[in-house]
Design a protein around this motif. Structure first.
Motif, PDB file in Angstrom:
ATOM      1  N   LEU A 225     -34.899  34.952  -1.191  1.00  0.00           N
ATOM      2  CA  LEU A 225     -34.633  36.039  -2.011  1.00  0.00           C
ATOM      3  C   LEU A 225     -35.982  36.110  -2.853  1.00  0.00           C
ATOM      4  CD1 LEU A 225     -32.856  37.804  -3.622  1.00  0.00           C
ATOM      5  CD2 LEU A 225     -32.340  35.901  -5.127  1.00  0.00           C
ATOM      6  N   PHE A 226     -36.636  35.024  -3.194  1.00  0.00           N
ATOM      7  CA  PHE A 226     -37.937  35.093  -3.906  1.00  0.00           C
ATOM      8  C   PHE A 226     -39.159  35.432  -2.937  1.00  0.00           C
ATOM      9  CE2 PHE A 226     -35.832  32.911  -7.554  1.00  0.00           C
ATOM     10  CZ  PHE A 226     -36.570  33.109  -8.336  1.00  0.00           C
ATOM     11  N   SER A 227     -38.930  35.405  -1.697  1.00  0.00           N
ATOM     12  CA  SER A 227     -40.195  35.477  -0.667  1.00  0.00           C
ATOM     13  C   SER A 227     -40.116  37.199  -0.661  1.00  0.00           C
ATOM     14  CB  SER A 227     -39.989  34.961   0.464  1.00  0.00           C
ATOM     15  OG  SER A 227     -38.995  35.264   1.241  1.00  0.00           O
ATOM     16  N   ARG A 228     -38.880  37.726  -0.850  1.00  0.00           N
ATOM     17  CA  ARG A 228     -38.822  38.955  -0.765  1.00  0.00           C
ATOM     18  C   ARG A 228     -39.181  39.932  -2.074  1.00  0.00           C
ATOM     19  NH1 ARG A 228     -38.435  36.964   3.445  1.00  0.00           N
ATOM     20  NH2 ARG A 228     -37.145  37.528   5.496  1.00  0.00           N
ATOM     21  N   LEU A 229     -38.403  39.466  -3.276  1.00  0.00           N
ATOM     22  CA  LEU A 229     -38.457  40.029  -4.507  1.00  0.00           C
ATOM     23  C   LEU A 229     -39.601  39.294  -5.426  1.00  0.00           C
ATOM     24  CD1 LEU A 229     -34.765  40.665  -5.055  1.00  0.00           C
ATOM     25  CD2 LEU A 229     -36.416  42.322  -3.823  1.00  0.00           C
ATOM     26  N   GLY A 230     -39.866  38.351  -5.252  1.00  0.00           N
ATOM     27  CA  GLY A 230     -40.915  37.614  -6.181  1.00  0.00           C
ATOM     28  C   GLY A 230     -42.288  38.040  -6.370  1.00  0.00           C
ATOM     29  N   GLU A 231     -42.694  38.421  -7.735  1.00  0.00           N
ATOM     30  CA  GLU A 231     -44.018  38.983  -7.952  1.00  0.00           C
ATOM     31  C   GLU A 231     -44.875  38.012  -8.747  1.00  0.00           C
ATOM     32  OE1 GLU A 231     -45.417  41.737  -7.068  1.00  0.00           O
ATOM     33  OE2 GLU A 231     -43.458  42.723  -6.046  1.00  0.00           O
ATOM     34  N   PRO A 232     -46.056  37.654  -8.661  1.00  0.00           N
ATOM     35  CA  PRO A 232     -46.558  38.064  -7.385  1.00  0.00           C
ATOM     36  C   PRO A 232     -45.802  37.702  -6.015  1.00  0.00           C
ATOM     37  CG  PRO A 232     -47.821  36.411  -8.552  1.00  0.00           C
ATOM     38  CD  PRO A 232     -46.834  36.586  -9.035  1.00  0.00           C
TER      39      PRO A 232
ATOM     40  N   ARG B 264     -44.320  28.435  -9.022  1.00  0.00           N
ATOM     41  CA  ARG B 264     -43.577  28.715 -10.226  1.00  0.00           C
ATOM     42  C   ARG B 264     -44.106  29.903 -10.953  1.00  0.00           C
ATOM     43  NH1 ARG B 264     -46.134  24.581 -13.179  1.00  0.00           N
ATOM     44  NH2 ARG B 264     -47.082  23.542 -11.583  1.00  0.00           N
ATOM     45  N   SER B 265     -45.289  30.438 -10.414  1.00  0.00           N
ATOM     46  CA  SER B 265     -45.956  31.867 -10.968  1.00  0.00           C
ATOM     47  C   SER B 265     -45.043  32.951 -10.262  1.00  0.00           C
ATOM     48  CB  SER B 265     -47.188  31.852 -10.476  1.00  0.00           C
ATOM     49  OG  SER B 265     -47.733  32.224  -9.268  1.00  0.00           O
ATOM     50  N   SER B 266     -44.404  32.820  -9.312  1.00  0.00           N
ATOM     51  CA  SER B 266     -43.779  34.028  -8.801  1.00  0.00           C
ATOM     52  C   SER B 266     -42.329  34.269  -9.145  1.00  0.00           C
ATOM     53  CB  SER B 266     -43.583  33.932  -7.159  1.00  0.00           C
ATOM     54  OG  SER B 266     -43.155  35.094  -6.517  1.00  0.00           O
ATOM     55  N   LYS B 267     -41.991  35.602 -10.026  1.00  0.00           N
ATOM     56  CA  LYS B 267     -40.799  35.732 -10.748  1.00  0.00           C
ATOM     57  C   LYS B 267     -40.282  36.708 -10.237  1.00  0.00           C
ATOM     58  CE  LYS B 267     -42.530  32.997 -14.617  1.00  0.00           C
ATOM     59  NZ  LYS B 267     -42.846  32.588 -16.073  1.00  0.00           N
ATOM     60  N   ILE B 268     -38.762  36.782 -10.682  1.00  0.00           N
ATOM     61  CA  ILE B 268     -37.953  37.824 -10.472  1.00  0.00           C
ATOM     62  C   ILE B 268     -37.248  38.241 -12.007  1.00  0.00           C
ATOM     63  CG2 ILE B 268     -35.965  39.050  -9.419  1.00  0.00           C
ATOM     64  CD1 ILE B 268     -36.250  37.184  -7.089  1.00  0.00           C
ATOM     65  N   ASP B 269     -37.581  39.331 -12.341  1.00  0.00           N
ATOM     66  CA  ASP B 269     -37.130  39.435 -13.972  1.00  0.00           C
ATOM     67  C   ASP B 269     -37.382  38.344 -14.844  1.00  0.00           C
ATOM     68  OD1 ASP B 269     -35.901  42.037 -13.052  1.00  0.00           O
ATOM     69  OD2 ASP B 269     -33.992  41.112 -13.046  1.00  0.00           O
ATOM     70  N   ARG B 270     -38.720  37.855 -14.654  1.00  0.00           N
ATOM     71  CA  ARG B 270     -39.204  36.904 -15.611  1.00  0.00           C
ATOM     72  C   ARG B 270     -38.662  35.430 -15.357  1.00  0.00           C
ATOM     73  NH1 ARG B 270     -38.310  41.048 -18.853  1.00  0.00           N
ATOM     74  NH2 ARG B 270     -36.511  39.890 -19.901  1.00  0.00           N
TER      75      ARG B 270
ATOM     76  N   SER C 167     -38.490  32.416 -12.598  1.00  0.00           N
ATOM     77  CA  SER C 167     -39.155  31.746 -11.567  1.00  0.00           C
ATOM     78  C   SER C 167     -38.280  30.739 -10.641  1.00  0.00           C
ATOM     79  CB  SER C 167     -40.088  30.694 -11.896  1.00  0.00           C
ATOM     80  OG  SER C 167     -39.746  29.613 -12.337  1.00  0.00           O
ATOM     81  N   ILE C 168     -38.389  30.448  -9.423  1.00  0.00           N
ATOM     82  CA  ILE C 168     -37.321  29.681  -8.636  1.00  0.00           C
ATOM     83  C   ILE C 168     -37.076  28.475  -9.314  1.00  0.00           C
ATOM     84  CG2 ILE C 168     -39.168  28.742  -7.042  1.00  0.00           C
ATOM     85  CD1 ILE C 168     -36.772  29.067  -4.890  1.00  0.00           C
ATOM     86  N   ALA C 169     -38.284  27.850  -9.843  1.00  0.00           N
ATOM     87  CA  ALA C 169     -37.940  26.574 -10.780  1.00  0.00           C
ATOM     88  C   ALA C 169     -36.837  26.931 -11.862  1.00  0.00           C
ATOM     89  CB  ALA C 169     -39.409  26.053 -11.325  1.00  0.00           C
ATOM     90  N   ASP C 170     -36.923  27.905 -12.514  1.00  0.00           N
ATOM     91  CA  ASP C 170     -35.911  28.252 -13.739  1.00  0.00           C
ATOM     92  C   ASP C 170     -34.647  28.431 -12.864  1.00  0.00           C
ATOM     93  OD1 ASP C 170     -38.132  28.366 -15.504  1.00  0.00           O
ATOM     94  OD2 ASP C 170     -38.495  30.500 -15.119  1.00  0.00           O
ATOM     95  N   ALA C 171     -34.479  28.945 -11.865  1.00  0.00           N
ATOM     96  CA  ALA C 171     -33.197  29.554 -11.395  1.00  0.00           C
ATOM     97  C   ALA C 171     -32.553  28.230 -11.079  1.00  0.00           C
ATOM     98  CB  ALA C 171     -33.220  30.521 -10.286  1.00  0.00           C
ATOM     99  N   CYS C 172     -33.348  27.357 -10.238  1.00  0.00           N
ATOM    100  CA  CYS C 172     -32.701  25.886  -9.938  1.00  0.00           C
ATOM    101  C   CYS C 172     -32.393  25.004 -11.180  1.00  0.00           C
ATOM    102  CB  CYS C 172     -33.667  25.123  -8.894  1.00  0.00           C
ATOM    103  SG  CYS C 172     -33.815  26.111  -7.377  1.00  0.00           S
ATOM    104  N   ALA C 173     -33.114  25.176 -12.289  1.00  0.00           N
ATOM    105  CA  ALA C 173     -32.632  24.342 -13.343  1.00  0.00           C
ATOM    106  C   ALA C 173     -31.465  24.796 -14.324  1.00  0.00           C
ATOM    107  CB  ALA C 173     -33.773  24.501 -14.321  1.00  0.00           C
ATOM    108  N   MET C 174     -31.105  26.203 -13.870  1.00  0.00           N
ATOM    109  CA  MET C 174     -29.858  26.802 -14.699  1.00  0.00           C
ATOM    110  C   MET C 174     -28.670  26.155 -14.127  1.00  0.00           C
ATOM    111  SD  MET C 174     -30.048  31.059 -14.277  1.00  0.00           S
ATOM    112  CE  MET C 174     -31.648  31.931 -14.697  1.00  0.00           C
ATOM    113  N   GLN C 175     -27.738  26.029 -15.226  1.00  0.00           N
ATOM    114  CA  GLN C 175     -26.251  25.643 -14.919  1.00  0.00           C
ATOM    115  C   GLN C 175     -25.947  26.764 -13.870  1.00  0.00           C
ATOM    116  OE1 GLN C 175     -23.792  24.088 -17.831  1.00  0.00           O
ATOM    117  NE2 GLN C 175     -22.142  25.322 -17.313  1.00  0.00           N
ATOM    118  N   ILE C 176     -25.125  26.308 -12.664  1.00  0.00           N
ATOM    119  CA  ILE C 176     -24.905  27.042 -11.462  1.00  0.00           C
ATOM    120  C   ILE C 176     -23.853  28.379 -11.842  1.00  0.00           C
ATOM    121  CG2 ILE C 176     -23.412  27.083  -9.317  1.00  0.00           C
ATOM    122  CD1 ILE C 176     -24.722  24.423  -8.868  1.00  0.00           C
TER     123      ILE C 176
END
Length: 794
Positions: free
Chosen positions: A128-135, A311-317, A319-328
């Motif tokens: 998902l992040f490799s398709r939509l992540g910016e940058p 960590r610098s690549s984000k979707i709607d602010r 990052s993949i690190a933030d997504a993995c740290a969220m409660q599921i």
């Protein structure tokens, strides 16, 4: 559209007759020629006391043969890469279907294994992040903390037609943090725990377990390397000597005429200790590592395991690190909020996986949670996730106590999942002790009547009503309900916990009373283990018995694990005036034919290996000369064949009296393991037996506070009363007991209850009740209070 004119019922097909799984003459472990017929496309529950043979019938016979036959359909080449399975000892097995086993085996405790990696959720997030992540930083591997960045250039030879050398460059972007290598933590070694700098190497300066200065090769390499003076105290080393001693590059050196590799002490320790799974280490090695090594959050990636680019690549602010740290449960809502038609199928699949977590009661986890920190029940439910949305039918699902670690409130949800799997046309086999799950069964198989050699027979087959009316141990105890204590013990003091914030705890302040039986309860994920294991102050003389697996090979047995064999060996040695090592099957006394294993294993590559009883020792594991030595009329193999109950009598009185051995055997009896034989391999013990064996071992430690994590796991209804009696004896002896528990009988028997909640994850982490069981039932203000009131019939 064609119309059907023939209204007669279709003739029965031969295939319609295969509605049963038939087992005849099963003799695995303690099963005694067991024969049962299990209906397909139904929910069948297997009950019986712990050790009665449930797992032997369900897992080691039915599921094992199903898996073995499926493996045989693959080519020999593929089978060479798969685990080899022997055919179980059974005369007839008919009507098997593909078996999917969902057991309680802990997930791998590798530092880079997380909830996200074991469920494929991470793999989908990376895409998902490799398709939509910016940058955009690269392909999915650029977001993976298991993939390092690699750059290389040089000449390569292409062997094709005329060989020719060409210049090539190679570049791969990975997401691994280069500082911590994807572990999220970095280690710092305390040098004072490695050596005494006031001594020289020849005086035994090393304090590392197993490093002896006189004969140990590792120590000789340092002493005779030429880099340091072995007779000079370490604190007097020059700067160069200390650098070579601690950080020297690997070089070949000659020691006593033998070529060996010299390497600095720090990299040597990192390779020999820190590269291994800490949980798999022997207790004294693990204690050394915990003493000598401090693990701190990686300062470069802040514990996210990921490189700066990932960590610098984000979707709607995010990052993949933030997504993995969220409660599921929160991550599932975030994924549903993404509206990107270009990746719609991926979002649907990822959303479905995350919704399965929530549905199965694990919405409080996060994808970056290390898989080794999950309890047995959580690990089992994580394994269930990939099967919930499956459209396969006519599959046999095999579950091992799926309610372990579940609050009574969550058991209803688990029951619904089991029934849903059945209603899709699958056969569901469940090994279970909880009446709440047994009651939903279509068919019940009750094994017993006792455990070990006293079990292994089918005592009852039929419906729940039939079980209730039947005269079996399970039937008699099925409707047992413990009453709430009328009088409770008075605490002798308190253990203060202040500002606890481990995991989801919200600055919890609580006083744990001492000198009483305290039960900590709450829904799964509410913060019970975080409070008890993560927040009780160190140095309070605490003995913790958790649900961690017992590590042991087929050579390990209750006698070796508990230390019981040491006084027995010494007694034999003293009685016969010989060395104690002769009476160890892992040492000098071992039969040379099988090296003390009792059986000879023949590896047949992709075919199942064959284990045959050793001809030389006839399975007794010792040399014939050793078996001539006797103690009180018994040889060592006869002693190891005794049950705990027999051995307790043998070593308790008369000429066989050995007080040290008798004390250990008494503890094994206290925890309900009187039926185990002393030499039974640990690999054949059930989950409940292993935890009680661990409890018996810890009971030898002098602790002011015992902390137990779900001691009723794997216990039959009839055994729970014995456990409560044991807990009472421990408390009455002056020891405080704190139990993390979901079983209502233990709650009702407590002197004090601490209830966490009200929900799981960020909805939990607070104390919602403190008081006596009677007050909890009377108030009914929490989920636990409601279920406990229903249980005691208040």
């Amino acid at each position: 559209m064609a119309t059907r004119t023939d209204t007669r019922a279709p003739a029965p097909q031969a295939s319609d007759s295969h509605d049963l799984i038939r087992v005849h003459g099963a003799r695995v472990n303690n099963l005694k020629d067991v024969s049962v017929e299990i209906p397909k496309r139904r929910l069948t529950v297997f009950t019986g006391v712990s050790g009665s043979g449930k797992s032997s019938l369900v897992f080691s016979t039915i599921a094992a043969e199903s898996q073995r036959m499926i493996n045989e359909t693959y080519s020999a080449f593929v089978q060479g890469f798969m685990p080899t399975l022997a055919r179980p000892e059974v005369d007839v097995l008919e009507g098997l279907t593909t078996a999917i086993i969902v057991d309680q085996q802990r997930l791998g405790a590798d530092p880079r294994s997380t909830v996200g990696t074991v469920t494929d959720a991470n793999a989908m997030l990376r895409i998902l992040f490799s398709r939509l992540g910016e940058p955009h930083i690269g392909p999915p591997g650029a977001y993976a903390f298991n993939v390092p960045s690699v750059r290389a250039s040089g000449a390569i030879t292409v062997e094709r037609g005329n060989k020719k050398t060409v210049k090539a460059t190679f570049d791969r972007t990975g997401g691994m943090c280069p500082r911590c290598e994807g572990r999220g933590t970095v280690s710092d070694i305390d040098l004072t725990q490695l050596y005494d700098d006031s001594k020289s190497l020849s005086e035994g300066a090393f304090t590392i377990p197993g490093w002896k200065s006189d004969s140990q090769w590792t120590v000789q390499v340092y002493a005779q390397s030429g880099f340091v003076d072995p007779d000079k105290p370490i604190r007097r080393y020059t700067g160069k000597e200390l650098q070579d001693f601690l950080y020297g590059e690997p070089v070949k050196v000659k020691v006593n005429g033998v070529n060996l590799t010299y390497e600095g002490l720090i990299p040597k320790i990192q390779k020999s200790f820190l590269s291994k799974d800490k949980e798999a280490m022997q207790p004294h090695i693990r204690a050394f590592v915990e003493r000598a090594v401090t693990f701190t959050t990686c300062p470069e990636c802040e514990g996210t395991r990921l490189s700066e680019g990932a960590r610098s690549s984000k979707i709607d602010r995010v990052s993949i690190a933030d997504a993995c740290a969220m409660q599921i449960s929160d991550l599932a809502a975030w994924v549903r909020g993404l509206d990107e038609p270009s990746v719609a199928p991926l979002l649907t699949a990822l959303g479905g996986t995350l919704d399965s977590f929530v549905e199965i009661g694990l919405g409080y986890l996060s994808l970056d949670r290390p898989s080794g920190t999950l309890s047995g029940g959580e690990a089992q439910r994580v394994k269930m996730i990939r099967h919930l949305g499956s459209s396969l039918t006519d599959v046999t699902y095999v579950f091992d106590e799926p309610t372990i670690g579940l609050h009574p409130h969550d058991i209803q949800r688990m029951n619904g999942l089991l029934l849903r799997l059945r209603d899709k046309g699958n056969t569901v086999l469940v090994v279970e002790h909880k009446p709440e799950t047994i009651v939903i069964a279509d068919h019940i198989v009750d094994l017993g009547p006792g455990a070990g050699t006293a079990g292994g027979t089918v005592c009852f087959e039929g419906t729940v009503e039939g079980l209730r009316a039947g005269d079996t141990v399970t039937g008699r105890h099925f409707d047992d309900r413990a009453a709430v204590k009328k009088t409770v013990r008075e605490p002798t003091g308190v253990l203060e916990i202040r500002g606890a914030h481990t995991h989801n705890l919200r600055d919890v302040d609580v006083d744990v009373p001492l000198g009483v039986l305290t039960v900590v309860t709450g829904v799964a994920g509410s913060g019970k283990s975080s409070l008890v294991h993560g927040s009780i102050p160190p140095g309070e003389n605490v003995v913790s018995v958790d649900q961690g697996a017992i590590r042991g090979s087929r050579r390990s047995n209750p006698a070796t694990y508990t230390g019981l064999l040491d006084p027995i060996r010494k007694a034999f040695a003293k009685a016969n005036d010989v060395k104690p090592a002769l009476f160890s099957a892992n040492s000098e006394g071992a039969c040379p034919g099988c090296n003390g294993a009792g059986v000879v294993y023949s590896d047949l590559a992709m075919m199942a290996g064959v284990a045959s009883t050793c001809d030389e020792c006839e399975g007794k594991r010792f040399q014939p000369a050793v078996l001539e030595y006797r103690f009180a009329g018994r040889d060592i193999s006869e002693v190891l064949a005794m049950s705990v109950t027999e051995a307790e009598e043998f070593f308790g009185t008369g000429e066989g009296r050995v007080p040290a051995a008798h004390r250990v055997l008494g503890r094994l009896s206290d925890v309900g393991l009187g039926y185990l034989s002393l030499g039974q391999p640990l690999t054949t013990l059930s989950g409940g037996e292993r935890q009680r064996l661990k409890l018996a071992t810890h009971m030898a430690e002098k602790g002011g506070v015992y902390v137990l994590d779900e001691p009723t796991a794997g216990l039959h209804l009839a055994d729970v009363q014995q456990l409560l009696g044991l807990l009472d004896r421990i408390v009455d002896s002056g020891t405080s007991v704190v139990v993390v528990e979901h079983h209502q009988a233990v709650m009702a028997h407590a002197d004090w209850i601490i209830d966490l909640g009200p929900g799981a994850g960020h909805d939990g982490g607070r104390i919602v009740f403190e008081g006596t069981p009677a007050d909890l039932v009377a108030g009914r203000a929490t989920l636990t209070g409601e279920h406990l009131a229903a249980y005691v019939g208040a």
